[in-house]
Motif scaffolding. Structure first.
Motif, PDB file in Angstrom:
ATOM      1  N   MET A 131     117.508 106.204 -38.515  1.00 45.14           N
ATOM      2  CA  MET A 131     117.224 104.871 -38.007  1.00 45.14           C
ATOM      3  C   MET A 131     117.991 104.657 -36.707  1.00 45.14           C
ATOM      4  N   GLN A 132     117.290 104.097 -35.724  1.00 47.38           N
ATOM      5  CA  GLN A 132     117.894 103.780 -34.433  1.00 47.38           C
ATOM      6  C   GLN A 132     117.561 102.334 -34.085  1.00 47.38           C
ATOM      7  N   THR A 133     118.582 101.525 -33.807  1.00 47.56           N
ATOM      8  CA  THR A 133     118.349 100.151 -33.380  1.00 47.56           C
ATOM      9  C   THR A 133     117.940 100.162 -31.916  1.00 47.56           C
ATOM     10  N   ILE A 134     116.784  99.576 -31.616  1.00 51.31           N
ATOM     11  CA  ILE A 134     116.233  99.521 -30.268  1.00 51.31           C
ATOM     12  C   ILE A 134     116.660  98.244 -29.561  1.00 51.31           C
ATOM     13  N   ALA A 135     116.585  97.117 -30.261  1.00 51.11           N
ATOM     14  CA  ALA A 135     116.916  95.825 -29.654  1.00 51.11           C
ATOM     15  C   ALA A 135     117.255  94.826 -30.756  1.00 51.11           C
ATOM     16  N   THR A 136     118.037  93.817 -30.387  1.00 49.50           N
ATOM     17  CA  THR A 136     118.328  92.699 -31.289  1.00 49.50           C
ATOM     18  C   THR A 136     118.091  91.406 -30.521  1.00 49.50           C
ATOM     19  N   ILE A 137     117.844  90.338 -31.295  1.00 47.62           N
ATOM     20  CA  ILE A 137     117.591  89.035 -30.666  1.00 47.62           C
ATOM     21  C   ILE A 137     118.048  87.935 -31.614  1.00 47.62           C
ATOM     22  N   PHE A 138     118.402  86.787 -31.028  1.00 48.62           N
ATOM     23  CA  PHE A 138     118.819  85.617 -31.795  1.00 48.62           C
ATOM     24  C   PHE A 138     118.086  84.408 -31.224  1.00 48.62           C
ATOM     25  N   TRP A 139     117.318  83.720 -32.072  1.00 53.52           N
ATOM     26  CA  TRP A 139     116.539  82.564 -31.638  1.00 53.52           C
ATOM     27  C   TRP A 139     117.114  81.265 -32.201  1.00 53.52           C
ATOM     28  N   ARG A 140     116.825  80.189 -31.493  1.00 57.92           N
ATOM     29  CA  ARG A 140     117.086  78.829 -31.955  1.00 57.92           C
ATOM     30  C   ARG A 140     115.742  78.149 -32.090  1.00 57.92           C
ATOM     31  N   ARG A 141     115.542  77.488 -33.217  1.00 57.69           N
ATOM     32  CA  ARG A 141     114.295  76.765 -33.438  1.00 57.69           C
ATOM     33  C   ARG A 141     114.340  75.455 -32.657  1.00 57.69           C
ATOM     34  N   LEU A 142     113.206  75.056 -32.076  1.00 56.45           N
ATOM     35  CA  LEU A 142     113.150  73.867 -31.235  1.00 56.45           C
ATOM     36  C   LEU A 142     112.558  72.650 -31.932  1.00 56.45           C
ATOM     37  N   ASP A 143     111.681  72.840 -32.905  1.00 56.97           N
ATOM     38  CA  ASP A 143     111.012  71.715 -33.555  1.00 56.97           C
ATOM     39  C   ASP A 143     111.742  71.210 -34.798  1.00 56.97           C
ATOM     40  N   ALA A 144     112.769  71.930 -35.233  1.00 59.55           N
ATOM     41  CA  ALA A 144     113.573  71.555 -36.409  1.00 59.55           C
ATOM     42  C   ALA A 144     114.863  72.368 -36.330  1.00 59.55           C
ATOM     43  N   PRO A 145     115.891  71.970 -37.086  1.00 58.51           N
ATOM     44  CA  PRO A 145     117.104  72.782 -37.087  1.00 58.51           C
ATOM     45  C   PRO A 145     116.806  74.173 -37.652  1.00 58.51           C
ATOM     46  N   GLY A 146     117.355  75.203 -36.995  1.00 56.87           N
ATOM     47  CA  GLY A 146     117.172  76.549 -37.521  1.00 56.87           C
ATOM     48  C   GLY A 146     117.490  77.635 -36.522  1.00 56.87           C
ATOM     49  N   HIS A 147     117.709  78.822 -37.059  1.00 56.22           N
ATOM     50  CA  HIS A 147     117.983  80.016 -36.275  1.00 56.22           C
ATOM     51  C   HIS A 147     117.319  81.211 -36.946  1.00 56.22           C
ATOM     52  N   ASP A 148     117.177  82.274 -36.179  1.00 55.74           N
ATOM     53  CA  ASP A 148     116.578  83.517 -36.667  1.00 55.74           C
ATOM     54  C   ASP A 148     117.245  84.656 -35.922  1.00 55.74           C
ATOM     55  N   ALA A 149     117.647  85.683 -36.633  1.00 58.62           N
ATOM     56  CA  ALA A 149     118.210  86.894 -36.026  1.00 58.62           C
ATOM     57  C   ALA A 149     117.353  88.068 -36.461  1.00 58.62           C
ATOM     58  N   CYS A 150     117.021  88.934 -35.503  1.00 62.11           N
ATOM     59  CA  CYS A 150     116.122  90.046 -35.813  1.00 62.11           C
ATOM     60  C   CYS A 150     116.535  91.275 -35.018  1.00 62.11           C
ATOM     61  N   ARG A 151     116.240  92.423 -35.569  1.00 62.35           N
ATOM     62  CA  ARG A 151     116.422  93.649 -34.814  1.00 62.35           C
ATOM     63  C   ARG A 151     115.183  94.532 -34.974  1.00 62.35           C
ATOM     64  N   LEU A 152     114.910  95.269 -33.923  1.00 62.86           N
ATOM     65  CA  LEU A 152     113.823  96.241 -33.904  1.00 62.86           C
ATOM     66  C   LEU A 152     114.438  97.609 -34.094  1.00 62.86           C
ATOM     67  N   GLU A 153     113.932  98.341 -35.083  1.00 65.45           N
ATOM     68  CA  GLU A 153     114.461  99.657 -35.404  1.00 65.45           C
ATOM     69  C   GLU A 153     113.363 100.707 -35.287  1.00 65.45           C
ATOM     70  N   ARG A 154     113.777 101.897 -34.910  1.00 60.45           N
ATOM     71  CA  ARG A 154     112.870 103.045 -34.900  1.00 60.45           C
ATOM     72  C   ARG A 154     113.272 103.937 -36.070  1.00 60.45           C
ATOM     73  N   HIS A 155     112.273 104.291 -36.878  1.00 59.07           N
ATOM     74  CA  HIS A 155     112.474 105.172 -38.026  1.00 59.07           C
ATOM     75  C   HIS A 155     111.581 106.394 -37.806  1.00 59.07           C
ATOM     76  N   GLY A 156     112.128 107.456 -37.211  1.00 58.86           N
ATOM     77  CA  GLY A 156     111.305 108.612 -36.868  1.00 58.86           C
ATOM     78  C   GLY A 156     110.253 108.191 -35.862  1.00 58.86           C
ATOM     79  N   GLU A 157     108.982 108.272 -36.257  1.00 61.35           N
ATOM     80  CA  GLU A 157     107.887 107.825 -35.386  1.00 61.35           C
ATOM     81  C   GLU A 157     107.401 106.426 -35.735  1.00 61.35           C
ATOM     82  N   SER A 158     108.032 105.787 -36.696  1.00 58.86           N
ATOM     83  CA  SER A 158     107.619 104.461 -37.161  1.00 58.86           C
ATOM     84  C   SER A 158     108.566 103.391 -36.628  1.00 58.86           C
ATOM     85  N   TRP A 159     108.165 102.131 -36.820  1.00 62.13           N
ATOM     86  CA  TRP A 159     108.907 100.978 -36.330  1.00 62.13           C
ATOM     87  C   TRP A 159     109.163  99.995 -37.462  1.00 62.13           C
ATOM     88  N   GLN A 160     110.266  99.263 -37.365  1.00 58.89           N
ATOM     89  CA  GLN A 160     110.574  98.250 -38.368  1.00 58.89           C
ATOM     90  C   GLN A 160     111.268  97.055 -37.730  1.00 58.89           C
TER      91      GLN A 160
END
Length: 186
Positions: A1-30
């Motif tokens: 597994m290789q981490t390609i990118a990470t991101i952190f969002w803030r929700r605008l229409d209600a309180p909230g946050h989201d954290a996500c990362r894009l991973e490469r698994h061999g030839e696949s993505w997650q």
């Protein structure tokens, strides 16, 4: 597994946050993420999610676990070799035309669609996604339209929700500004 990118969002229409990362698994993505937000009905929500795609960005399966208010959420979605989508191991009819999986509570899955359709400037595409509705724990078709305006800008339209605006997208493919709904936090 290789981490390609990470991101952190803030929700605008209600309180909230989201954290996500894009991973490469061999030839696949997650995509692997977690969202904490106030749901549309006011209840607090905490959801962990994962979406797995093949090398061409075709969604193969997804998982959402957590809770909304007092209700537990444990949703498993997969696309079988015949092209049928299943929700918690039950085939959902009339979704065979859907290539993508859309988790409506996060902007993360727009990355999968944009990378798969890989539009040149001025090109457009209609995308049919299997969309998870948290309220009914159901899966249904969601038609979306993208038109690439230029570097990092896509006109986006989701007729089902009467939403139309221009999404800003970063170099790695994550949406950085989803007008009225989400924006990245530095």
């Amino acid at each position: 597994m290789q981490t390609i990118a990470t991101i952190f969002w803030r929700r605008l229409d209600a309180p909230g946050h989201d954290a996500c990362r894009l991973e490469r698994h061999g030839e696949s993505w997650q995509l692997d993420g977690a969202a904490v937000f106030r749901h549309t009905d006011g209840r607090p929500a905490r959801l962990d999610y994962r979406v797995f795609c093949d090398k061409a960005w075709h969604a193969k399966w997804g998982r959402v676990r957590g809770w909304v208010g007092e209700s537990p959420v444990d949703i498993s979605v997969a696309r079988n070799p015949r092209g049928d989508w299943t929700l918690n191991d039950e085939v959902v009819p009339d979704l065979g035309h859907c290539v993508d999986l859309d988790l409506g509570f996060t902007p993360a899955t727009n990355l999968v669609q944009l990378r798969r359709i890989h539009l040149d400037k001025g090109d457009s595409a209609e995308v049919a996604a299997a969309w998870i509705d948290l309220d009914g724990e159901s899966l249904s078709a969601l038609v979306q339209h993208y038109r690439r305006r230029g570097d990092g800008a896509y006109d986006y339209h989701a007729p089902r929700f009467d939403y139309k605006d221009t999404l800003k997208v970063g170099a790695e493919g994550f949406v950085t500004h989803y007008p009225g709904l989400w924006e990245t936090v530095a």
